[in-house]
Design a protein around this motif. Structure first.
Motif, PDB file in Angstrom:
ATOM      1  N   PHE A   1      -2.683  -3.531  -9.706  1.00 10.79           N
ATOM      2  CA  PHE A   1      -2.000  -2.261  -9.433  1.00 10.79           C
ATOM      3  C   PHE A   1      -1.113  -1.867 -10.615  1.00 10.79           C
ATOM      4  O   PHE A   1      -1.085  -0.706 -11.028  1.00 10.79           O
ATOM      5  CB  PHE A   1      -1.181  -2.349  -8.137  1.00 10.79           C
TER       6      PHE A   1
ATOM      7  N   THR B   1       0.837  -1.217   0.000  1.00 13.29           N
ATOM      8  CA  THR B   1       0.000   0.000   0.000  1.00 13.29           C
ATOM      9  C   THR B   1       0.869   1.263   0.000  1.00 13.29           C
ATOM     10  O   THR B   1       0.493   2.265  -0.601  1.00 13.29           O
ATOM     11  CB  THR B   1      -0.968   0.011   1.204  1.00 13.29           C
TER      12      THR B   1
ATOM     13  N   SER C   1       1.659   2.774  -3.506  1.00 15.73           N
ATOM     14  CA  SER C   1       0.706   3.706  -4.111  1.00 15.73           C
ATOM     15  C   SER C   1       0.545   4.973  -3.272  1.00 15.73           C
ATOM     16  O   SER C   1       0.410   6.068  -3.811  1.00 15.73           O
ATOM     17  CB  SER C   1      -0.650   3.029  -4.322  1.00 15.73           C
ATOM     18  N   ASP C   2       0.609   4.838  -1.938  1.00 13.22           N
ATOM     19  CA  ASP C   2       0.362   6.002  -1.070  1.00 13.22           C
ATOM     20  C   ASP C   2       1.555   6.949  -1.007  1.00 13.22           C
ATOM     21  O   ASP C   2       1.385   8.158  -0.877  1.00 13.22           O
ATOM     22  CB  ASP C   2       0.029   5.542   0.358  1.00 13.22           C
TER      23      ASP C   2
ATOM     24  N   ALA D   1       4.716   6.058  -5.279  1.00 14.29           N
ATOM     25  CA  ALA D   1       4.240   6.483  -6.607  1.00 14.29           C
ATOM     26  C   ALA D   1       4.088   8.001  -6.653  1.00 14.29           C
ATOM     27  O   ALA D   1       4.370   8.632  -7.675  1.00 14.29           O
ATOM     28  CB  ALA D   1       2.922   5.794  -6.932  1.00 14.29           C
TER      29      ALA D   1
ATOM     30  N   TYR E   1      -1.419   1.502 -12.767  1.00 15.08           N
ATOM     31  CA  TYR E   1      -0.321   2.452 -12.713  1.00 15.08           C
ATOM     32  C   TYR E   1       0.461   2.478 -14.033  1.00 15.08           C
ATOM     33  O   TYR E   1       1.309   3.332 -14.241  1.00 15.08           O
ATOM     34  CB  TYR E   1       0.596   2.077 -11.538  1.00 15.08           C
TER      35      TYR E   1
END
Ligand code: GTP
Length: 202
Positions: free
Chosen positions: A171, A127, A130-131, A134, A175
């Motif tokens: 994901f 997680t 992405s949090d 990225a 992305y």
């Protein structure tokens, strides 16, 4: 023979990023050397050989002024032949620990490929990609053509897995990056991670 003298068609800068403990340093070493080592966290303790490679590389690129940013970063060179080209890969490994997170655009500058690593047995490492990671990539990465690859590491610990392969695939699709699962410990899929990334860059 000195590898720094070796000839090559292209020099590619690749980055390894992701939380502390996901296995970035191990992924780097299992690709660039031939043994599995127990590693301490990356805290800017460059070995003598990688310090030497770093200096050669910095001189080649003329980025001496950026040296200051490379505390908390380890660095290895690997020569490979892929797609009929001789490649010199400069692979950068960052310290995932928060207190060493001083990365700036200098670190990302000129990168042709980024390997984003998580640990399939620790959900927060997935997680956080992405949090946190990225978002940082989007903020600092100036090369829009940079190829990204998502890597789920430690698949040898299948019984402890908490992030499914499908979640990784989803994901990566969202992305817009490549995806592989691997084990830096058993070396399953390790070469493929670098090769798929490099072939896409080529
Ligand atoms: P930082 O340097 O703190 O950012 O961590 P890192 O992401 O570089 O992780 P590192 O390579 O130091 O690995 C952390 C721990 O996980 C070490 O004990 C490694 O031996 C172990 N490890 C790395 N890859 C694997 C793997 O594929 N399988 C298993 N079972 N253990 C692994």
């Amino acid at each position: 023979s000195s590898t720094s003298q070796q000839e090559f068609d292209y020099l590619f800068k690749l980055l390894l990023i992701g939380d502390s403990g996901v296995g970035k340093s191990t992924l780097l070493l299992s690709f660039t050397s031939n043994s599995f080592e127990e590693l301490s966290p990356t805290i800017g303790n460059l070995s003598i050989s990688s310090s030497y490679s770093l200096i050669i590389y910095v001189l080649e690129l003329g980025i001496v002024k950026d040296l200051i940013f490379y505390a908390g970063v380890d660095f290895k060179i690997k020569y490979v032949t892929l797609g009929g080209k001789k490649l010199k890969l400069a692979i950068w490994d960052t310290a995932g620990q928060e207190r060493f997170r001083t990365l700036t655009s200098s670190y990302y500058r000129g990168a042709q490929g980024i390997i984003m690593v998580y640990d399939v047995t620790r959900r927060e490492t997935f997680t956080n990609l992405s949090d946190i990671w990225a978002k940082e990539i989007d903020l600092y990465l100036t090369n829009q053509n940079c190829i990204k690859m998502l890597v789920g590491n430690k698949v040898d610990k299948e019984s402890e897995r908490v992030v499914s392969k499908k979640e990784g695939i989803d994901f990566a699709r969202e992305y817009g990056c490549l995806f592989l699962e691997c084990s830096a410990k058993t070396r399953v899929n390790v070469e493929q991670c670098y090769e798929e990334l490099v072939l896409k860059i080529l």
